[in-house]
Design an enzyme around this catalytic site. Structure first.
Site, PDB file in Angstrom:
ATOM      1  N   PHE A  44       4.090   1.612  -1.025  1.00 50.24           N
ATOM      2  CA  PHE A  44       4.806   1.773  -2.292  1.00 50.24           C
ATOM      3  C   PHE A  44       3.849   2.135  -3.423  1.00 50.24           C
ATOM      4  O   PHE A  44       4.217   2.881  -4.333  1.00 50.24           O
ATOM      5  CB  PHE A  44       5.568   0.486  -2.641  1.00 50.24           C
ATOM      6  CG  PHE A  44       6.923   0.419  -2.022  1.00 50.24           C
ATOM      7  CD1 PHE A  44       7.065   0.211  -0.662  1.00 50.24           C
ATOM      8  CD2 PHE A  44       8.064   0.577  -2.782  1.00 50.24           C
ATOM      9  CE1 PHE A  44       8.318   0.156  -0.070  1.00 50.24           C
ATOM     10  CE2 PHE A  44       9.324   0.535  -2.211  1.00 50.24           C
ATOM     11  CZ  PHE A  44       9.448   0.321  -0.839  1.00 50.24           C
ATOM     12  N   TRP A  45       2.642   1.610  -3.376  1.00 49.33           N
ATOM     13  CA  TRP A  45       1.668   1.914  -4.418  1.00 49.33           C
ATOM     14  C   TRP A  45       1.328   3.404  -4.421  1.00 49.33           C
ATOM     15  O   TRP A  45       1.154   4.008  -5.478  1.00 49.33           O
ATOM     16  CB  TRP A  45       0.411   1.071  -4.221  1.00 49.33           C
ATOM     17  CG  TRP A  45      -0.645   1.273  -5.247  1.00 49.33           C
ATOM     18  CD1 TRP A  45      -0.703   0.737  -6.496  1.00 49.33           C
ATOM     19  CD2 TRP A  45      -1.822   2.087  -5.126  1.00 49.33           C
ATOM     20  NE1 TRP A  45      -1.828   1.156  -7.165  1.00 49.33           N
ATOM     21  CE2 TRP A  45      -2.537   1.979  -6.334  1.00 49.33           C
ATOM     22  CE3 TRP A  45      -2.343   2.876  -4.102  1.00 49.33           C
ATOM     23  CZ2 TRP A  45      -3.740   2.641  -6.544  1.00 49.33           C
ATOM     24  CZ3 TRP A  45      -3.545   3.542  -4.320  1.00 49.33           C
ATOM     25  CH2 TRP A  45      -4.227   3.412  -5.523  1.00 49.33           C
ATOM     26  N   HIS A  46       1.240   4.001  -3.245  1.00 52.03           N
ATOM     27  CA  HIS A  46       0.901   5.423  -3.166  1.00 52.03           C
ATOM     28  C   HIS A  46       2.057   6.309  -3.618  1.00 52.03           C
ATOM     29  O   HIS A  46       1.831   7.388  -4.160  1.00 52.03           O
ATOM     30  CB  HIS A  46       0.506   5.802  -1.732  1.00 52.03           C
ATOM     31  CG  HIS A  46      -0.896   5.430  -1.383  1.00 52.03           C
ATOM     32  ND1 HIS A  46      -1.245   4.208  -0.856  1.00 52.03           N
ATOM     33  CD2 HIS A  46      -2.060   6.129  -1.504  1.00 52.03           C
ATOM     34  CE1 HIS A  46      -2.554   4.170  -0.653  1.00 52.03           C
ATOM     35  NE2 HIS A  46      -3.072   5.315  -1.045  1.00 52.03           N
ATOM     36  N   GLY A  47       3.283   5.891  -3.398  1.00 60.28           N
ATOM     37  CA  GLY A  47       4.432   6.702  -3.785  1.00 60.28           C
ATOM     38  C   GLY A  47       5.419   6.836  -2.650  1.00 60.28           C
ATOM     39  O   GLY A  47       5.378   6.082  -1.671  1.00 60.28           O
ATOM     40  N   SER A  95       0.827  -1.204   0.000  1.00 61.10           N
ATOM     41  CA  SER A  95       0.000   0.000   0.000  1.00 61.10           C
ATOM     42  C   SER A  95       0.861   1.254   0.000  1.00 61.10           C
ATOM     43  O   SER A  95       0.590   2.217  -0.734  1.00 61.10           O
ATOM     44  CB  SER A  95      -0.927  -0.005   1.215  1.00 61.10           C
ATOM     45  OG  SER A  95      -1.756   1.138   1.230  1.00 61.10           O
TER      46      SER A  95
END
Length: 593
Positions: free
Chosen positions: A372-375, A370
């Site tokens: 890493f997916w967001h940035g 979650s």
């Protein structure tokens, strides 16, 4: 980009104070409505026409509106890579190869966007985030299609892909124009069933009178009214955002005048900053969901009791569920709902070996995914970590305080229960206005500055609560008082167990994974955050101890030889006979025969 297409948007940008790219994005959402209406009217018997229409519209958005030639290349690399991995890689690691490739490729885009630091400019990162959810799920769906059916749970059976799709359908699914830039994401089987119109077939045994109304013998039901209602709500949210963003924005909380406000006015401003930011997402997600509904893809069957059509297959947010939330779980699970489903079904459950209960490793993998997916903005991680500990604090209050506001059997609220509800609502809202501020501010210095201007009040509240409930005398006192209140005798073990299960349990524990029918999955992470960090650490320690013990046992099989075995090995190596070992390591001389 089409010639002169920027001219009207630049003019409107000057009037509204927003960027031309943001206005073009809203324009694409609105344009998707008439285009979705045309798409629905293409012949059901010619699915290739629908595929070509979808691809053509998305190319117009990407190139004609935003000039994202590089963005097309980015989407193509992810899509082709995932297709090749799913088609040609065999074995249980195939989905993980796809996952690593897709997340790694997206991380590069996140880094470039963070370096550019132009939040008002539309780039391909948002579309790539949606695509990563689609393609990682696709790899798992293909993998499930290769497994025996008896090894699958219901969710896997309903979403598996038996044969690789043709490239035209695959490309159209990837470039689905109503949700290209902002989601919602959905699995390939949903698109395939929509394309083949099998999605709209009534289940066996359903009364034909309950069949949804259609026009001109089309199989896709009439969806203009629910789509229009979603569009109106979306426009309402965006209008509110445009009005309120002039009053509540980052510049105000970072400005020097903010320090002259009273403490409660600063807290109120943080609350309204979070609300104003959420308005933008409410508007975008409502508009994209409405276009999906108009195309028919939002269809989720007919309620057998009422005969009404359910159109929330792709619902991504529940604003009332967030704004009226009385606890952290309700707040989080009503936000970005499709991302929650993706993390649960394609990370949390997939990390867990078959037949085992999800533990710390599953929670950690979901949290990392979650994040890493967001940035990579520090603000995301500040919010995630703090929210995880807020979950524990809320759980402690629900376990140890809430039962006192219910009748002793735990079945009905007392007269004082409304006071508890008001208090939990108030604290949930002001705590999350503080917690989500870094998600808006993003940069670490800005986040710390704004938190310091409200004296880090949530950190002190959460830290103090955790320390309070971790204190053995206080925890024992609360448990004893709860037993006394519930009329539980410590000597009657059975009744204690029953009463505690009924009245003292956390309501969150009722939230299970009914899609998977795995009884142990009662506490799946929301947005990747562990539901109870303390329990997660305990599970981690238990897993480490078990691993150490397992390694120790395996190592004991290779222990030093003893007794006659040792004697024989030494004799063989030296070529002479040695005294024999007799019990306990004592030796005696043996005579030659």
């Amino acid at each position: 980009m089409l010639p002169y297409i920027n001219v009207p948007f630049e003019g409107l940008a000057d009037l509204t104070g927003t960027s031309a790219d943001e206005l073009k994005l809203i324009f694409s959402f609105l344009l998707s409505y008439p285009l979705a209406g045309l798409l629905k009217r293409l012949p059901d018997a010619k699915p290739y026409q629908k595929n070509l229409f979808v691809i053509g519209v998305s190319l117009f958005y990407l190139i004609g509106l935003f000039d994202l030639w590089g963005g097309i290349q980015t989407l193509a690399i992810s899509s082709i890579g995932a297709y090749v991995i799913a088609a040609y890689v065999q074995g249980p690691l195939m989905p993980w190869y796809g996952f690593i490739f897709l997340m790694g490729h997206m991380s590069v885009s996140h880094i470039y966007r963070q370096i550019a630091n132009t939040p008002s400019t539309v780039d391909i990162t948002g579309a790539q985030m949606v695509l990563v959810m689609k393609l990682t799920a696709f790899c798992w769906n293909v993998f499930d299609g290769r497994l025996p059916e008896q090894d699958l749970v219901d969710f896997q059976k309903n979403h598996l892909v038996k044969e690789m799709p043709d490239l035209l359908s695959y490309t159209a699914w990837i470039l689905w124009f109503p949700s290209l830039f902002a989601g919602p994401a959905f699995d390939y089987v949903d698109y395939e069933r929509w394309l083949e119109t099998s999605m709209f077939e009534l289940p066996a045994g359903t009364d034909p009178a309950q069949a949804p109304k259609v026009r001109k013998n089309r199989k896709i039901p009439r969806s203009g009214t629910p789509a229009a209602w979603k569009a109106l709500q979306g426009l309402g949210w965006i209008f509110l955002f445009l009005k309120m963003s002039a009053w509540y924005n980052n510049d105000v909380v970072l400005g020097q005048e903010f320090t002259t406000y009273s403490f409660w006015r600063r807290v109120w401003h943080l609350q309204m900053l979070g609300f104003t930011t959420r308005l933008k997402y409410y508007g975008v997600w409502f508009l994209t969901e409405g276009a999906c509904i108009l195309s028919g893809l939002g269809y989720k069957g007919v309620d057998p009791k009422t005969g009404k059509i359910n159109w929330d297959r792709l619902q991504n947010v529940n604003p009332l569920g967030i704004e009226l939330a009385q606890n952290s779980r309700a707040y989080l699970e009503n936000w970005n709902m499709n991302t929650n489903k993706w993390l649960r079904n394609y990370v949390y459950l997939r990390v867990t070996p078959k037949g085992k209960k999800p533990g710390f490793r599953a929670s950690l993998a979901t949290f990392a995914t979650s994040a890493f997916w967001h940035g990579f903005y520090p603000g995301y991680y500040l919010s995630f970590i703090l929210a995880a500990f807020i979950q524990t604090t809320a759980k402690n209050f629900r376990r140890h305080i809430r039962p006192f506001f219910l009748t002793p059997d735990g079945q009905r609220p007392t007269a004082y229960k409304p006071l508890y509800d008001i208090a939990t609502y108030f604290f949930t809202q002001i705590i999350f206005s503080f917690t989500t501020a870094p998600f808006v501010l993003l940069n670490l210095p800005d986040c710390i500055l704004v938190w310091s201007r409200v004296y880090f009040y949530v950190i002190f509240l959460v830290g103090g609560s955790l320390a309070l409930f971790a204190t053995p005398p206080i925890k024992s006192m609360l448990k004893n008082q709860l037993r006394t209140y519930q009329g539980v005798q410590t000597t009657t073990t059975a009744r204690t167990s029953k009463s505690t299960t009924t009245a003292g349990k956390d309501e969150d524990e009722d939230i299970g994974s009914d899609l998977t029918r795995i009884p142990s999955l009662q506490q799946t992470p929301i947005l990747g955050m562990p539901d109870d960090p303390q329990r997660a650490f305990e599970e981690a320690a238990a897993e480490i101890r078990a691993e150490v013990e397992n390694r120790r046992r395996r190592g004991s099989l290779a222990r030093m030889p003893q007794g006659e075995d040792l004697k024989r090995m030494v004799e063989d190596r030296l070529g002479v006979r040695l005294p024999g070992f007799v019990g306990g390591g004592k030796m005696k001389m043996k005579k030659d025969a």
